[in-house]
Motif scaffolding. Structure first.
Motif, mmCIF file in Angstrom:
data_model
loop_
_atom_site.group_PDB
_atom_site.id
_atom_site.type_symbol
_atom_site.label_atom_id
_atom_site.label_comp_id
_atom_site.label_asym_id
_atom_site.label_seq_id
_atom_site.Cartn_x
_atom_site.Cartn_y
_atom_site.Cartn_z
ATOM 1 N N GLY A 128 0.773 -1.240 0.000
ATOM 2 C CA GLY A 128 0.000 0.000 0.000
ATOM 3 C C GLY A 128 0.800 1.283 0.000
ATOM 4 N N LEU A 129 1.929 1.290 -0.701
ATOM 5 C CA LEU A 129 2.760 2.494 -0.720
ATOM 6 C C LEU A 129 2.196 3.560 -1.651
ATOM 7 C CD1 LEU A 129 6.455 1.232 -0.764
ATOM 8 C CD2 LEU A 129 4.960 1.701 1.169
ATOM 9 N N ARG A 130 2.444 4.828 -1.296
ATOM 10 C CA ARG A 130 2.206 5.923 -2.228
ATOM 11 C C ARG A 130 3.245 5.837 -3.330
ATOM 12 N NH1 ARG A 130 1.800 8.289 3.017
ATOM 13 N NH2 ARG A 130 -0.296 9.114 3.452
ATOM 14 N N VAL A 131 2.943 6.432 -4.482
ATOM 15 C CA VAL A 131 3.874 6.368 -5.608
ATOM 16 C C VAL A 131 5.221 6.972 -5.228
ATOM 17 C CG1 VAL A 131 4.274 7.037 -8.004
ATOM 18 C CG2 VAL A 131 1.948 6.552 -7.226
ATOM 19 N N GLY A 132 5.189 8.151 -4.605
ATOM 20 C CA GLY A 132 6.438 8.813 -4.215
ATOM 21 C C GLY A 132 7.251 7.991 -3.241
ATOM 22 N N GLU A 133 6.576 7.268 -2.345
ATOM 23 C CA GLU A 133 7.271 6.422 -1.378
ATOM 24 C C GLU A 133 7.951 5.255 -2.079
ATOM 25 O OE1 GLU A 133 4.248 7.263 2.409
ATOM 26 O OE2 GLU A 133 4.002 5.478 1.163
ATOM 27 N N ILE B 157 9.678 3.129 5.782
ATOM 28 C CA ILE B 157 9.240 4.219 4.912
ATOM 29 C C ILE B 157 9.623 5.538 5.582
ATOM 30 C CG2 ILE B 157 7.282 5.245 3.682
ATOM 31 C CD1 ILE B 157 7.940 2.335 2.916
ATOM 32 N N ASN B 158 10.561 6.256 5.001
ATOM 33 C CA ASN B 158 11.050 7.478 5.648
ATOM 34 C C ASN B 158 11.331 8.626 4.679
ATOM 35 O OD1 ASN B 158 13.534 6.611 4.472
ATOM 36 N ND2 ASN B 158 13.924 5.358 6.300
ATOM 37 N N LYS C 241 5.131 11.912 3.318
ATOM 38 C CA LYS C 241 4.172 12.964 2.994
ATOM 39 C C LYS C 241 3.636 13.617 4.259
ATOM 40 C CE LYS C 241 -0.213 13.760 0.578
ATOM 41 N NZ LYS C 241 -1.334 13.140 -0.156
ATOM 42 N N THR C 242 3.370 12.831 5.290
ATOM 43 C CA THR C 242 2.899 13.342 6.574
ATOM 44 C C THR C 242 3.789 12.786 7.682
ATOM 45 O OG1 THR C 242 1.394 11.486 6.972
ATOM 46 C CG2 THR C 242 0.526 13.357 5.707
ATOM 47 N N HIS C 243 3.629 13.336 8.883
ATOM 48 C CA HIS C 243 4.396 12.831 10.021
ATOM 49 C C HIS C 243 4.096 11.355 10.253
ATOM 50 C CE1 HIS C 243 6.466 12.795 13.861
ATOM 51 N NE2 HIS C 243 5.387 12.258 14.418
ATOM 52 N N SER C 244 2.826 10.997 10.098
ATOM 53 C CA SER C 244 2.424 9.593 10.283
ATOM 54 C C SER C 244 2.910 8.712 9.142
ATOM 55 C CB SER C 244 0.892 9.494 10.386
ATOM 56 O OG SER C 244 0.415 10.272 11.454
ATOM 57 N N GLY C 245 3.333 9.354 8.042
ATOM 58 C CA GLY C 245 3.799 8.592 6.890
ATOM 59 C C GLY C 245 5.119 7.887 7.135
ATOM 60 N N VAL C 246 5.901 8.396 8.103
ATOM 61 C CA VAL C 246 7.142 7.712 8.491
ATOM 62 C C VAL C 246 6.738 6.508 9.325
ATOM 63 C CG1 VAL C 246 9.305 7.911 9.754
ATOM 64 C CG2 VAL C 246 8.431 9.870 8.463
ATOM 65 N N GLY D 243 -0.152 4.994 6.589
ATOM 66 C CA GLY D 243 0.502 6.263 6.899
ATOM 67 C C GLY D 243 -0.415 7.462 6.817
ATOM 68 N N HIS D 244 -1.722 7.270 7.072
ATOM 69 C CA HIS D 244 -2.650 8.401 7.093
ATOM 70 C C HIS D 244 -2.379 9.268 8.312
ATOM 71 C CE1 HIS D 244 -5.772 6.152 4.413
ATOM 72 N NE2 HIS D 244 -4.867 6.791 3.700
ATOM 73 N N ALA D 245 -2.601 10.575 8.166
ATOM 74 C CA ALA D 245 -2.340 11.510 9.256
ATOM 75 C C ALA D 245 -3.226 11.215 10.461
ATOM 76 C CB ALA D 245 -2.548 12.948 8.783
ATOM 77 N N ASN D 246 -4.450 10.782 10.213
ATOM 78 C CA ASN D 246 -5.341 10.392 11.317
ATOM 79 C C ASN D 246 -6.374 9.397 10.784
ATOM 80 O OD1 ASN D 246 -7.831 11.958 10.429
ATOM 81 N ND2 ASN D 246 -6.332 13.620 10.640
ATOM 82 N N ILE D 247 -7.059 8.747 11.703
ATOM 83 C CA ILE D 247 -7.989 7.675 11.320
ATOM 84 C C ILE D 247 -9.203 8.217 10.571
ATOM 85 C CG2 ILE D 247 -9.373 7.685 13.445
ATOM 86 C CD1 ILE D 247 -9.258 4.589 13.316
ATOM 87 N N ASN D 248 -9.536 9.492 10.776
ATOM 88 C CA ASN D 248 -10.687 10.079 10.068
ATOM 89 C C ASN D 248 -10.474 10.082 8.557
ATOM 90 O OD1 ASN D 248 -12.140 10.605 12.407
ATOM 91 N ND2 ASN D 248 -11.140 12.581 12.723
ATOM 92 N N ILE D 249 -9.220 10.257 8.134
ATOM 93 C CA ILE D 249 -8.908 10.208 6.697
ATOM 94 C C ILE D 249 -9.218 8.826 6.149
ATOM 95 C CG2 ILE D 249 -7.027 10.314 5.006
ATOM 96 C CD1 ILE D 249 -5.723 12.447 6.750
#
Length: 383
Positions: free
Chosen positions: A210-215, A233-234, A260-265, A354-360
């Motif tokens: 489930g990686l983002r393309v940039g990752e 993933i960093n 992309k986000t802090h949670s993305g690491v 790596g979503h910033a929060n669960i609401n996303i």
């Protein structure tokens, strides 16, 4: 600058700048001088009186002064492209002091439902980008006393059902399509017994973690721990950044040394099957004499691009019966959807992605959650 005390005991200083007579007031001479100094500094940075400055000129000043080198280059590029594509040749030509809420509302309505073929309609996300640029820009114009009120404040975005171009719904692959995708990705030439596509194995890894393309583009072999079956993933690749310098290419890419986000690491555990895909890539590189620090690499060892990866995905999909509208992001979306359908807790899925929060996660996968609720109700038989 001459400073005189008025009959109301306040001090007044007068200056003529670019043919315009300006007065500055304060309770002390020091306060008057400070206000004049701030005004001259604004003039030096490109400020012009509202009756002599267009919205285009102020947006350029605002972008350069308050955004350039202060936000991510990719974010700055997105802002600049909104200005360039939607504002520069429309409302941007008007004097900033003459722009009304009605003018901005007309602009939004025109892009929502164009009256001619020359205007490209925008989806709701595109309309939001216009407001996301104009509102803070004009708010700064209010703060700098160029205008008295922000004309963006009362602009209304139409609901999605009233917009010509609907937001593109992200598709996912079904279980049968995932199986067909895997078979196509691991296909080999009969004559050489070599994999038909190195990129296809990379795409298979993207689908499974489930990686983002940039990752994926930024992932290096040093980020893989096959012994403990962990992927770190960093960092991420930011692509298609507009080059505002006079030298070099018009666009470039850069590696951002964070996600992309802090949670993305994050650290993603992998199973034996995914670990084997990494081993297959290593063996492929040895056989074909490819040397690179990157996992997503070209045949000459240079870092691959999202455009090349999408082309490889298109070729792979064209050899199957899978929906032809698959994009690189579809792989990530399929990962999230499949995890939820198979009963993985949404909080765990959110962390893995790596979503910033669960609401996303809830927002992006509400359709899957609703499907699971419907299935649950089908098997419930209370009485």
């Amino acid at each position: 600058m001459n400073i005189n005390q008025r009959t109301d005991k306040r001090f007044e200083g007068r200056l003529t700048v670019n043919g315009i007579r300006k007065s500055f007031y304060g309770s002390t001479k020091l306060e008057v001088r400070q206000k004049a100094k701030e005004y001259l500094l604004k003039i030096e940075n490109g400020y012009r009186e509202p009756k002599k400055i267009t919205l285009n000129e102020y947006i350029q000043y605002w972008l350069t002064t308050y955004k350039l080198s202060k936000i991510e280059p990719s974010s700055y590029t997105r802002l600049y492209r909104v200005y360039e594509c939607q504002l520069k040749n429309t409302i941007g030509k008007k004097m900033i002091g003459n722009i009304t809420t009605h003018d901005i509302q007309q602009l939004i309505d025109e892009y929502a439902n164009p009256k001619n073929d020359q205007t490209k309609p925008l989806a709701l996300s595109g309309l939001k980008r216009i407001i996301h640029l104009l509102r803070p820009c004009l708010e700064m114009a209010v703060f700098e006393s160029i205008i008295f009120k922000n004309p963006c404040d009362n602009v209304i975005l139409p609901v999605e059902s009233c917009i010509e171009t609907q937001t593109r719904k992200q598709t996912t692959m079904t279980d049968s399509e995932i199986k067909e995708f895997k078979e196509a990705a691991l296909a080999k030439y009969k004559t050489t017994n070599e994999y038909k596509s190195r990129d296809a194995i990379v795409l298979l890894i993207m689908l499974n973690i489930g990686l983002r393309v940039g990752e994926m583009l930024a992932l290096e072999w040093d980020d893989i721990n096959l012994e403990d079956k962990l992927v770190y993933i960093n960092k991420t690749v930011q692509s298609n950044i507009k080059n505002f310098s006079e030298t070099g290419k018009a666009q470039y890419s850069r590696i951002k040394n964070s996600a992309k986000t802090h949670s993305g690491v994050r650290v993603i555990p992998i199973n034996d099957i995914v670990a084997d895909y990494f081993v297959k890539l290593k063996d492929y590189d040895i056989r074909n004499k490819i040397t690179s620090q990157y996992i997503c690499t070209t045949h000459v060892g240079t870092q691959n691009t999202s455009r090349n990866l999408q082309r490889s995905l298109n070729r792979l999909i064209n050899s199957t019966s899978i929906n032809k509208n698959i994009t690189l992001h579809t792989l990530r979306h399929t990962f999230g959807s499949t995890m939820l359908r198979r009963g993985v807790n949404i909080e765990v899925v959110s962390r893995l992605m790596g979503h910033a929060n669960i609401n996303i996660t809830y927002t992006k996968y509400i359709h899957v959650i609703q499907e699971q609720k419907a299935k649950a109700m089908e098997i419930v038989n209370i009485c």
